[in-house]
Design a protein around this motif. Structure first.
Motif, PDB file in Angstrom:
ATOM      1  N   LEU A  45       0.828  -1.211   0.000  1.00 27.40           N
ATOM      2  CA  LEU A  45       0.000   0.000   0.000  1.00 27.40           C
ATOM      3  C   LEU A  45       0.859   1.256   0.000  1.00 27.40           C
ATOM      4  O   LEU A  45       0.603   2.199  -0.742  1.00 27.40           O
ATOM      5  CB  LEU A  45      -0.931   0.002   1.215  1.00 27.40           C
ATOM      6  N   ALA A  46       1.894   1.278   0.840  1.00 36.09           N
ATOM      7  CA  ALA A  46       2.729   2.473   0.982  1.00 36.09           C
ATOM      8  C   ALA A  46       3.628   2.716  -0.226  1.00 36.09           C
ATOM      9  O   ALA A  46       4.098   3.836  -0.435  1.00 36.09           O
ATOM     10  CB  ALA A  46       3.583   2.358   2.249  1.00 36.09           C
ATOM     11  N   ALA A  47       3.864   1.711  -1.032  1.00 35.14           N
ATOM     12  CA  ALA A  47       4.787   1.830  -2.153  1.00 35.14           C
ATOM     13  C   ALA A  47       4.266   2.687  -3.306  1.00 35.14           C
ATOM     14  O   ALA A  47       5.031   3.097  -4.159  1.00 35.14           O
ATOM     15  CB  ALA A  47       5.150   0.440  -2.673  1.00 35.14           C
ATOM     16  N   HIS A  48       2.973   2.988  -3.305  1.00 31.26           N
ATOM     17  CA  HIS A  48       2.378   3.707  -4.437  1.00 31.26           C
ATOM     18  C   HIS A  48       1.102   4.405  -3.973  1.00 31.26           C
ATOM     19  O   HIS A  48       0.404   3.896  -3.104  1.00 31.26           O
ATOM     20  CB  HIS A  48       2.045   2.694  -5.540  1.00 31.26           C
ATOM     21  N   TYR A 130      -9.852  -3.412  -2.448  1.00 36.29           N
ATOM     22  CA  TYR A 130      -8.691  -3.450  -3.347  1.00 36.29           C
ATOM     23  C   TYR A 130      -9.143  -3.639  -4.794  1.00 36.29           C
ATOM     24  O   TYR A 130     -10.123  -4.323  -5.063  1.00 36.29           O
ATOM     25  CB  TYR A 130      -7.749  -4.600  -2.991  1.00 36.29           C
ATOM     26  N   THR A 131      -8.379  -3.057  -5.705  1.00 35.27           N
ATOM     27  CA  THR A 131      -8.633  -3.302  -7.117  1.00 35.27           C
ATOM     28  C   THR A 131      -8.159  -4.714  -7.460  1.00 35.27           C
ATOM     29  O   THR A 131      -7.270  -5.258  -6.788  1.00 35.27           O
ATOM     30  CB  THR A 131      -7.896  -2.286  -8.004  1.00 35.27           C
ATOM     31  N   ARG A 166       5.978  -8.194 -12.687  1.00 35.90           N
ATOM     32  CA  ARG A 166       5.030  -7.935 -13.787  1.00 35.90           C
ATOM     33  C   ARG A 166       3.689  -7.436 -13.245  1.00 35.90           C
ATOM     34  O   ARG A 166       3.110  -6.478 -13.767  1.00 35.90           O
ATOM     35  CB  ARG A 166       4.823  -9.194 -14.618  1.00 35.90           C
ATOM     36  N   ALA A 167       3.206  -8.062 -12.184  1.00 34.57           N
ATOM     37  CA  ALA A 167       1.896  -7.700 -11.623  1.00 34.57           C
ATOM     38  C   ALA A 167       1.908  -6.292 -11.039  1.00 34.57           C
ATOM     39  O   ALA A 167       0.951  -5.527 -11.234  1.00 34.57           O
ATOM     40  CB  ALA A 167       1.484  -8.714 -10.553  1.00 34.57           C
ATOM     41  N   LYS A 172       0.336  -0.606 -11.113  1.00 34.53           N
ATOM     42  CA  LYS A 172       0.711   0.809 -11.015  1.00 34.53           C
ATOM     43  C   LYS A 172       0.344   1.568 -12.289  1.00 34.53           C
ATOM     44  O   LYS A 172      -0.151   2.696 -12.223  1.00 34.53           O
ATOM     45  CB  LYS A 172       2.209   0.945 -10.737  1.00 34.53           C
ATOM     46  N   ARG A 173       0.602   0.951 -13.437  1.00 34.93           N
ATOM     47  CA  ARG A 173       0.282   1.614 -14.705  1.00 34.93           C
ATOM     48  C   ARG A 173      -1.221   1.856 -14.819  1.00 34.93           C
ATOM     49  O   ARG A 173      -1.664   2.947 -15.177  1.00 34.93           O
ATOM     50  CB  ARG A 173       0.798   0.779 -15.878  1.00 34.93           C
ATOM     51  N   THR A 174      -2.010   0.870 -14.477  1.00 36.09           N
ATOM     52  CA  THR A 174      -3.464   1.016 -14.541  1.00 36.09           C
ATOM     53  C   THR A 174      -3.955   2.064 -13.553  1.00 36.09           C
ATOM     54  O   THR A 174      -4.820   2.881 -13.883  1.00 36.09           O
ATOM     55  CB  THR A 174      -4.143  -0.340 -14.273  1.00 36.09           C
TER      56      THR A 174
END
Length: 193
Positions: A45-48, A130-131, A166-167, A172-174
């Motif tokens: 959670l904290a990473a992004h 969560y997504t 990869r996940a 993050k991109r989405t």
């Protein structure tokens, strides 16, 4: 919507380990995942700045004033994991090198007026919020963390870390695509043009 157990079982499935029905089980899988789940969830959670974990708060100043350097201390909200933006206009950095605030202990020190407005990443324990891509990334992270202990296989651990990589990139991109564009703040470089 995923649950904590579903995320843990997804992780166990990725490494070919037996599934569990509860983190309170006496199995090695349950004990291992129960020991790391909260810490690894908070780390992911904290990473992004995940959209589902973002929060806003207007924090009143503490009655305890910092000993020196700043005029006010603002206590961090419950469930705080990571600071994203601070101040009236949510300006994180001041051009010209001056500090606007300092995160110290459980408080934000600054000279801003009270209340201090912040945006931050908060602890989200309800896995149903969560997504799907975050669920996948968290399951991959858990799989990578427990793979060697559960399977005695370094290659399974390495494969799990590659799958996590990869996940997390896709998640993050989405998440970034879903955020609205942010205008650039006027700064000294922009003004010199």
């Amino acid at each position: 919507m995923a649950s904590q157990i579903e995320i843990c079982n997804q992780a166990l499935t990725k490494i070919g380990s037996a599934r569990i029905t509860s983190l309170a089980d006496t199995s090695k899988q349950a004990k291992t995942l129960a020991a790391i789940y909260d810490v690894k969830r908070d780390a992911e959670l904290a990473a992004h700045p995940w959209s589902f974990a973002m929060a806003r708060s207007s924090i009143p100043a503490s009655t305890t004033v910092p000993a020196f350097g700043w005029t006010k201390a603002f206590p961090l909200p419950n469930g705080f994991l990571r600071l994203v933006e601070v101040g009236e206009n949510y300006v994180m950095y001041q051009s010209g090198g001056g500090e606007l605030f300092h995160l110290e202990g459980n408080a934000i020190l600054c000279n801003e007026g009270s209340p201090l407005r912040i945006r931050y990443v908060q602890r989200v324990v309800n896995a149903g919020l969560y997504t799907p891509l975050f669920v996948e990334a968290l399951a991959c992270r858990l799989a990578a963390e427990v793979a060697e202990d559960m399977t005695q296989s370094i290659s399974k651990r390495e494969a799990a870390w590659q799958e996590w990589d990869r996940a997390i990139k896709l998640a993050k991109r989405t998440n970034a695509i879903e955020l609205p564009p942010r205008p650039l703040a006027d700064g000294s470089w922009w003004g010199s043009r």
